[in-house]
Design a protein around this motif. Structure first.
Motif, short mmCIF file in Angstrom:
data_model
loop_
_atom_site.label_atom_id
_atom_site.label_comp_id
_atom_site.label_asym_id
_atom_site.label_seq_id
_atom_site.Cartn_x
_atom_site.Cartn_y
_atom_site.Cartn_z
N ALA A 12 0.83 -1.20 0.00
CA ALA A 12 0.00 0.00 0.00
C ALA A 12 0.86 1.26 0.00
CB ALA A 12 -0.94 -0.01 1.21
N ARG A 13 1.87 1.28 0.85
CA ARG A 13 2.75 2.46 0.94
C ARG A 13 3.44 2.72 -0.39
NH1 ARG A 13 7.75 3.86 1.21
NH2 ARG A 13 8.61 1.76 1.26
N ARG A 14 4.00 1.66 -0.99
CA ARG A 14 4.72 1.82 -2.26
C ARG A 14 3.80 2.22 -3.41
NH1 ARG A 14 9.09 -3.16 -2.61
NH2 ARG A 14 10.01 -2.87 -0.54
N ALA A 15 2.55 1.75 -3.37
CA ALA A 15 1.61 2.04 -4.46
C ALA A 15 0.79 3.31 -4.22
CB ALA A 15 0.67 0.85 -4.66
N GLY A 16 0.92 3.88 -3.02
CA GLY A 16 0.19 5.11 -2.73
C GLY A 16 -1.30 4.90 -2.49
N VAL A 17 -1.66 3.75 -1.93
CA VAL A 17 -3.05 3.48 -1.55
C VAL A 17 -3.06 3.10 -0.08
CG1 VAL A 17 -3.69 2.72 -3.89
CG2 VAL A 17 -2.95 1.02 -2.21
N SER A 18 -4.25 2.98 0.49
CA SER A 18 -4.32 2.59 1.90
C SER A 18 -4.21 1.07 2.05
CB SER A 18 -5.64 3.07 2.51
OG SER A 18 -6.72 2.30 2.02
N ARG A 19 -3.81 0.62 3.24
CA ARG A 19 -3.75 -0.79 3.52
C ARG A 19 -5.15 -1.39 3.45
NH1 ARG A 19 -5.33 -4.49 6.22
NH2 ARG A 19 -6.34 -3.12 7.70
N THR A 62 -7.48 -0.49 1.43
CA THR A 62 -7.80 -0.69 0.02
C THR A 62 -7.21 -2.00 -0.48
OG1 THR A 62 -7.98 1.67 -0.43
CG2 THR A 62 -7.48 0.26 -2.31
N VAL A 63 -5.95 -2.27 -0.14
CA VAL A 63 -5.32 -3.53 -0.55
C VAL A 63 -6.12 -4.69 0.02
CG1 VAL A 63 -3.26 -4.98 -0.37
CG2 VAL A 63 -3.02 -2.52 -0.81
N SER A 64 -6.50 -4.62 1.28
CA SER A 64 -7.27 -5.69 1.91
C SER A 64 -8.61 -5.88 1.21
CB SER A 64 -7.49 -5.36 3.39
OG SER A 64 -8.30 -6.35 3.99
N ALA A 65 -9.30 -4.79 0.93
CA ALA A 65 -10.61 -4.88 0.27
C ALA A 65 -10.50 -5.49 -1.12
CB ALA A 65 -11.25 -3.49 0.20
N ILE A 66 -9.44 -5.15 -1.86
CA ILE A 66 -9.23 -5.74 -3.18
C ILE A 66 -8.98 -7.23 -3.04
CG2 ILE A 66 -7.74 -5.80 -5.22
CD1 ILE A 66 -7.18 -2.77 -4.67
N GLU A 67 -8.11 -7.60 -2.10
CA GLU A 67 -7.76 -9.02 -1.91
C GLU A 67 -8.97 -9.86 -1.49
OE1 GLU A 67 -4.40 -9.41 0.69
OE2 GLU A 67 -3.01 -8.62 -0.82
N HIS A 68 -9.91 -9.25 -0.80
CA HIS A 68 -11.10 -9.97 -0.36
C HIS A 68 -12.26 -9.85 -1.34
CE1 HIS A 68 -8.90 -9.97 3.47
NE2 HIS A 68 -9.53 -11.12 3.64
N GLY A 69 -12.02 -9.23 -2.50
CA GLY A 69 -13.03 -9.14 -3.54
C GLY A 69 -14.13 -8.14 -3.25
N ARG A 70 -13.90 -7.22 -2.31
CA ARG A 70 -14.91 -6.22 -1.95
C ARG A 70 -14.72 -4.90 -2.68
NH1 ARG A 70 -13.17 -7.84 3.24
NH2 ARG A 70 -12.30 -5.76 3.48
N HIS A 71 -13.62 -4.76 -3.41
CA HIS A 71 -13.31 -3.49 -4.07
C HIS A 71 -12.57 -3.76 -5.37
CE1 HIS A 71 -12.28 0.77 -4.39
NE2 HIS A 71 -11.03 0.43 -4.60
N VAL A 72 -12.94 -3.03 -6.40
CA VAL A 72 -12.21 -3.07 -7.67
C VAL A 72 -11.47 -1.74 -7.77
CG1 VAL A 72 -12.42 -3.21 -10.18
CG2 VAL A 72 -13.94 -4.56 -8.73
N PRO A 73 -10.15 -1.77 -7.91
CA PRO A 73 -9.39 -0.52 -7.89
C PRO A 73 -9.63 0.33 -9.13
CG PRO A 73 -7.96 -2.32 -8.51
CD PRO A 73 -9.29 -2.93 -8.13
N ALA A 74 -9.46 1.63 -8.94
CA ALA A 74 -9.47 2.55 -10.07
C ALA A 74 -8.26 2.26 -10.94
CB ALA A 74 -9.43 3.99 -9.56
N VAL A 75 -8.32 2.70 -12.18
CA VAL A 75 -7.24 2.41 -13.13
C VAL A 75 -5.89 2.87 -12.61
CG1 VAL A 75 -6.37 2.92 -15.45
CG2 VAL A 75 -8.78 2.43 -15.12
N ASP A 76 -5.81 4.07 -12.07
CA ASP A 76 -4.51 4.57 -11.60
C ASP A 76 -3.96 3.73 -10.46
OD1 ASP A 76 -6.57 5.62 -9.96
OD2 ASP A 76 -5.33 7.32 -9.36
N LEU A 119 -0.29 -0.56 -8.36
CA LEU A 119 -0.14 -1.86 -7.70
C LEU A 119 0.63 -2.82 -8.59
CD1 LEU A 119 -3.71 -2.13 -6.17
CD2 LEU A 119 -1.58 -2.06 -4.85
N ALA A 120 0.22 -2.90 -9.85
CA ALA A 120 0.91 -3.79 -10.78
C ALA A 120 2.37 -3.40 -10.94
CB ALA A 120 0.19 -3.78 -12.13
#
Length: 90
Positions: free
Chosen positions: A25-32, A34-48, A53-54
């Motif tokens: 999260a720190r390296r990608a400039g998002v919150s922890r 957000t990373v957790s929500a994406i990993e649990h399938g609760r959030h789809v990240p914005a393109v940026d 992350l990639a």
């Protein structure tokens, strides 16, 4: 759940990179969170965010968040183009 497979891919890729959620999260400039929500399938990240992350993980957005199945050409009514390629619908 629409993002479940992508979330699993993110988690597995993060683990292979040896990163904790907070560090990714720190390296990608998002919150922890957000990373957790994406990993649990609760959030789809914005393109940026997906691009960042990639980039941190050294993979493409398509590898991380791309379609869950690959499209293979299929014959439609057994038709082929003049060059022999299959005609694909969809």
């Amino acid at each position: 759940m629409p993002g479940a497979l992508s979330g699993r891919r993110l988690r597995e890729t993060r683990h292979r990179a040896g990163l904790a959620q907070a560090e990714l999260a720190r390296r990608a400039g998002v919150s922890r969170g957000t990373v957790s929500a994406i990993e649990h399938g609760r959030h789809v990240p914005a393109v940026d965010a997906a691009l960042r992350l990639a980039g941190v993980l050294g993979v493409t957005v398509e590898q991380l968040f791309g379609a869950d199945t690959a499209f293979a050409p299929v014959a439609v009514l057994d038709d082929r183009l003049s060059d022999g390629a299959l005609v694909r619908a969809g």
